[in-house]
Scaffold this motif. Structure first.
Motif, PDB file in Angstrom:
ATOM      1  N   ASN A 508       0.740  -1.232  -0.030  1.00 17.44           N
ATOM      2  CA  ASN A 508      -0.122   0.032  -0.002  1.00 17.44           C
ATOM      3  C   ASN A 508       0.958   1.385  -0.055  1.00 17.44           C
ATOM      4  N   GLY A 509       2.308   1.143  -0.440  1.00 18.44           N
ATOM      5  CA  GLY A 509       3.132   2.353  -0.616  1.00 18.44           C
ATOM      6  C   GLY A 509       3.560   2.684   0.852  1.00 18.44           C
ATOM      7  N   ASP A 510       3.509   1.698   1.825  1.00 20.61           N
ATOM      8  CA  ASP A 510       4.053   2.054   3.174  1.00 20.61           C
ATOM      9  C   ASP A 510       5.275   1.366   3.101  1.00 20.61           C
ATOM     10  N   GLU A 511       6.209   1.776   4.071  1.00 16.92           N
ATOM     11  CA  GLU A 511       7.480   1.027   4.490  1.00 16.92           C
ATOM     12  C   GLU A 511       7.243  -0.126   5.326  1.00 16.92           C
ATOM     13  N   LEU A 512       7.458  -1.173   4.932  1.00 22.58           N
ATOM     14  CA  LEU A 512       7.006  -2.645   5.733  1.00 22.58           C
ATOM     15  C   LEU A 512       7.701  -2.657   6.903  1.00 22.58           C
ATOM     16  N   PRO A 513       7.100  -3.047   8.127  1.00 21.48           N
ATOM     17  CA  PRO A 513       7.848  -3.413   9.451  1.00 21.48           C
ATOM     18  C   PRO A 513       8.600  -4.569   9.389  1.00 21.48           C
ATOM     19  N   ASP A 514       9.495  -4.824  10.000  1.00 21.23           N
ATOM     20  CA  ASP A 514      10.530  -5.896  10.148  1.00 21.23           C
ATOM     21  C   ASP A 514       9.564  -7.183  10.397  1.00 21.23           C
ATOM     22  N   SER A 515       8.846  -7.136  11.147  1.00 17.74           N
ATOM     23  CA  SER A 515       7.934  -8.446  11.541  1.00 17.74           C
ATOM     24  C   SER A 515       7.108  -9.102  10.195  1.00 17.74           C
ATOM     25  N   THR A 516       6.804  -7.897   9.622  1.00 21.64           N
ATOM     26  CA  THR A 516       6.058  -8.394   8.385  1.00 21.64           C
ATOM     27  C   THR A 516       6.950  -9.098   7.234  1.00 21.64           C
ATOM     28  N   PHE A 517       7.965  -8.485   7.115  1.00 22.96           N
ATOM     29  CA  PHE A 517       9.237  -9.048   6.439  1.00 22.96           C
ATOM     30  C   PHE A 517       9.579 -10.637   6.992  1.00 22.96           C
ATOM     31  N   GLU A 518       9.694 -10.811   8.079  1.00 21.72           N
ATOM     32  CA  GLU A 518       9.756 -12.253   8.676  1.00 21.72           C
ATOM     33  C   GLU A 518       8.666 -13.012   8.348  1.00 21.72           C
ATOM     34  N   GLU A 519       7.553 -12.507   8.581  1.00 21.07           N
ATOM     35  CA  GLU A 519       6.195 -13.376   8.317  1.00 21.07           C
ATOM     36  C   GLU A 519       6.288 -13.879   6.962  1.00 21.07           C
ATOM     37  N   ALA A 520       6.499 -12.995   6.042  1.00 24.04           N
ATOM     38  CA  ALA A 520       6.431 -13.225   4.479  1.00 24.04           C
ATOM     39  C   ALA A 520       7.294 -14.263   4.308  1.00 24.04           C
ATOM     40  N   GLY A 521       8.766 -14.098   4.734  1.00 18.04           N
ATOM     41  CA  GLY A 521       9.839 -14.967   4.599  1.00 18.04           C
ATOM     42  C   GLY A 521       9.261 -16.329   5.032  1.00 18.04           C
ATOM     43  N   ARG A 522       8.782 -16.600   6.192  1.00 23.72           N
ATOM     44  CA  ARG A 522       8.276 -17.832   6.733  1.00 23.72           C
ATOM     45  C   ARG A 522       7.169 -18.595   5.893  1.00 23.72           C
ATOM     46  N   LEU A 523       6.333 -17.800   5.409  1.00 26.12           N
ATOM     47  CA  LEU A 523       5.527 -18.265   4.332  1.00 26.12           C
ATOM     48  C   LEU A 523       6.370 -18.680   3.029  1.00 26.12           C
ATOM     49  N   ALA A 524       7.233 -18.128   2.618  1.00 25.03           N
ATOM     50  CA  ALA A 524       7.936 -18.576   1.334  1.00 25.03           C
ATOM     51  C   ALA A 524       8.696 -19.731   1.833  1.00 25.03           C
TER      52      ALA A 524
END
Length: 580
Positions: A508-524
């Motif tokens: 949504n044009g935001d700068e993502l927080p670290d926790s979201t990067f980690e959760e997306a990484g876990r999904l991948a």
């Protein structure tokens, strides 16, 4: 998946609450080794499913009805005659055995009040449903067991019913410390195994839990424990089983992602890497667990043909790849032949006629080399022979390098199909993989007049920070997500150098927080061939940097700048949005 004595105790606790003093309104036998009792109690009308199937024995309350055969089997007719309309006066479990005893009060042919026992044994391939008199004489059973079938116990009309004690196990509900210590010390095996082989109704999973709660290494033999350590283990053992005595059950299913791994009547703390879903009914646990297991098994069975196609193609391409690598190795000396030709042209004038070799200084390395010669040929002809061999191997090297790259890409692609089949949750997912295999020519497409529209819905999660994350379940969905759904500033995640799903995070044009990067990484990591690994390297980049080469297979992308993170594949705690 242990249907142990503790689970049975949890069921008995629930059945007492729901069925005690209820009347048996209907008795059906939908399968040869299955009963369905309809009981009307103060809690309403209940259906009790009892299965003595050797591969999956079960007993639980269910909302669903199963039609019986037009002509009821003899065992069903016998039960209807004796206990149809009878009242359930007691439901009990002897010790912590995997046995439930229903005492039913009814009127006989003379109108006198009498009691019968319906005994359900949940014991794997030895499971049975046995109908007895009040004093324990067998009237009949859903499975007859003769002396030829078992030397331990006959289950036939007219025989006395008893519980066989072949393992000589103790009741864990009333064992003393001295007996507990003696039993464990005399067994030269791991502590967890000593526990479940010494006491009735304890599964390996429960034994592991008791050792875990005591803080002990379950692989150490109990004879190596001191008296104090054994006392500590006994105290934990007693505390654990106090919940069974008090009826303080907490039924739950433990999930690895979306796959149910285990169920229990009491908490399993050592399953901390699984997601725990709590229930208020042991029957619901069993119903949901086996329904989910059945669905996964059914999908795997239905995907067997597709898996065979993919596995066959993989084996063929891997053999081709190995052959091409060996052939490429044969071209490693091509530069040597070029140098030989150049050196013969440079120094060949001094070679005597009929010479079998010549020595010359290699001006590339300043080393003297010995060059084999054909004595029947002139130096110029020998030089041409080496140049011809060099050019042939050079052409072979260039052709093989391209073929190896294509074969490697094909193997990677087929491995991604295998991963998609592992991820598949329903028939729509399988249909998507089948469509992809048809598009790429691995299977023949069946043409029908009716156009079938595929449901192409990716998995949908929400991060703890509220960002929407999408996971492709096959390569067609991966392409759809990455190149049609995602926009430039969304983030793209994928397991590094491993087949798996594309994961898109809507920024949504935001700068993502670290926790979201980690959760997306876990999904991948989880939705890849690296599922289950503690450390998976994940590449992530803004979607605008991800490109698809012209003519590339579905799911194949390239990117030249990216970030990386090292993460585990545990997705417990990541909220999934149910499919519409």
């Amino acid at each position: 998946m242990a249907f142990d004595g503790i689970v049975v105790a949890g069921l008995v606790h629930e059945l007492k609450d729901k069925l005690l003093n209820g009347r048996i309104a209907k008795i059906a036998q939908p399968e040869n080794d299955e009963l369905l009792l309809t009981v009307k109690s103060t809690k309403g009308q209940m259906r009790l499913l009892i299965s003595a199937d050797a591969s999956l024995p079960l007993i639980y309350l269910t909302d669903s009805n199963k039609p019986g055969p037009i002509t009821a089997p003899n065992f069903c007719m016998l039960l209807r005659k004796h206990i149809g309309g009878g009242r359930i006066t007691d439901i009990s479990q002897p010790g912590l055995e995997r046995i439930i005893r229903f005492t039913v009060e009814h009127l006989d042919e003379m109108g006198d009040l009498c009691r019968k026992q319906l005994i359900v044994e949940i014991m794997g391939k030895h499971s049975n449903i046995i109908f007895c008199t009040e004093d324990g004489m067998i009237i009949d059973s859903i499975k007859h067991v003769s002396a030829q079938m078992s030397s331990v116990r006959e289950v036939l009309p007219g025989r006395e019913y008893f519980i066989p004690d072949t393992m000589h196990k103790e009741n864990p509900l009333d064992v003393s410390f001295s007996r507990f210590a003696d039993l464990l010390r005399e067994k030269p095996m791991a502590a967890s195994k000593a526990v479940y082989t010494s006491f009735t109704g304890i599964s390996p999973v429960t034994a592991e839990e008791i050792c875990f709660l005591a803080g002990l290494d379950s692989s150490v033999p109990p004879k190596e424990f001191s008296e104090d350590v054994l006392l500590h283990l006994y105290n934990q053992f007693t505390i654990y089983f106090s919940a069974v005595k008090e009826g303080a059950f907490s039924p739950a299913i433990y999930y690895d992602g979306q796959e149910p791994k285990e169920f229990s009547a009491l908490p399993l703390s050592h399953f901390s890497n699984y997601t725990r879903q709590e229930y208020d009914s042991m029957s619901r646990v069993l119903s949901d667990f086996y329904a989910a297991k059945s669905r996964i098994t059914r999908i795997r069975q239905k995907s067997a043909d597709l898996r065979h196609v993919v596995q066959t193609a993989l084996e063929r391409n891997r053999k081709k790849y190995d052959l091409q690598i060996r052939q490429l190795k044969d071209t490693e000396n091509r530069e040597k032949y070029k140098v030989y030709g150049e050196l013969i042209n440079a120094y060949g004038y001094s070679v005597p006629e009929g010479a079998k070799n010549m020595e010359a200084l290699n001006y590339y390395t300043n080393e003297t080399v010995t060059i084999p010669l054909d004595p029947a040929k002139t130096p110029q002809e020998n030089a041409q022979k080496y140049f011809a061999r060099y050019n042939k191997q050079k052409r072979t090297f260039e052709a093989l390098s391209e073929l190896i790259r294509e074969t490697k890409d094909e193997i990677t692609y087929l491995e991604s199909i295998q991963t998609a089949l592992d991820i598949a949750l329903d028939e729509d997912d399988l249909a998507g993989v089948k469509e992809e295999l048809a598009n790429t020519g691995y299977i023949r497409r069946k043409y029908t007049k009716k156009k079938v529209k595929l449901k192409n819905t990716p998995l949908h999660y929400i991060s703890s920070d509220g960002y929407h994350m999408y996971v492709g379940k096959n390569n067609l969905q991966n392409d759809e997500l990455t190149f049609r759904f995602a926009v430039g500033n969304d983030w793209w995640f994928h397991a590094k150098q491993a087949p798996g799903s594309h994961v898109i995070v809507k920024s949504n044009g935001d700068e993502l927080p670290d926790s979201t990067f980690e959760e997306a990484g876990r999904l991948a990591a989880y939705y890849s061939s690296m599922r289950g690994s503690d450390k998976v390297e994940i590449d992530y980049v803004e979607k605008k940097h991800v490109k698809k080469p012209a003519g590339a297979k579905p799911g194949f992308v390239v990117y030249y700048t990216n970030y990386s993170l090292l993460i585990d594949s545990d997705i417990s705690g990541i909220a999934e949005v149910p499919a519409p």
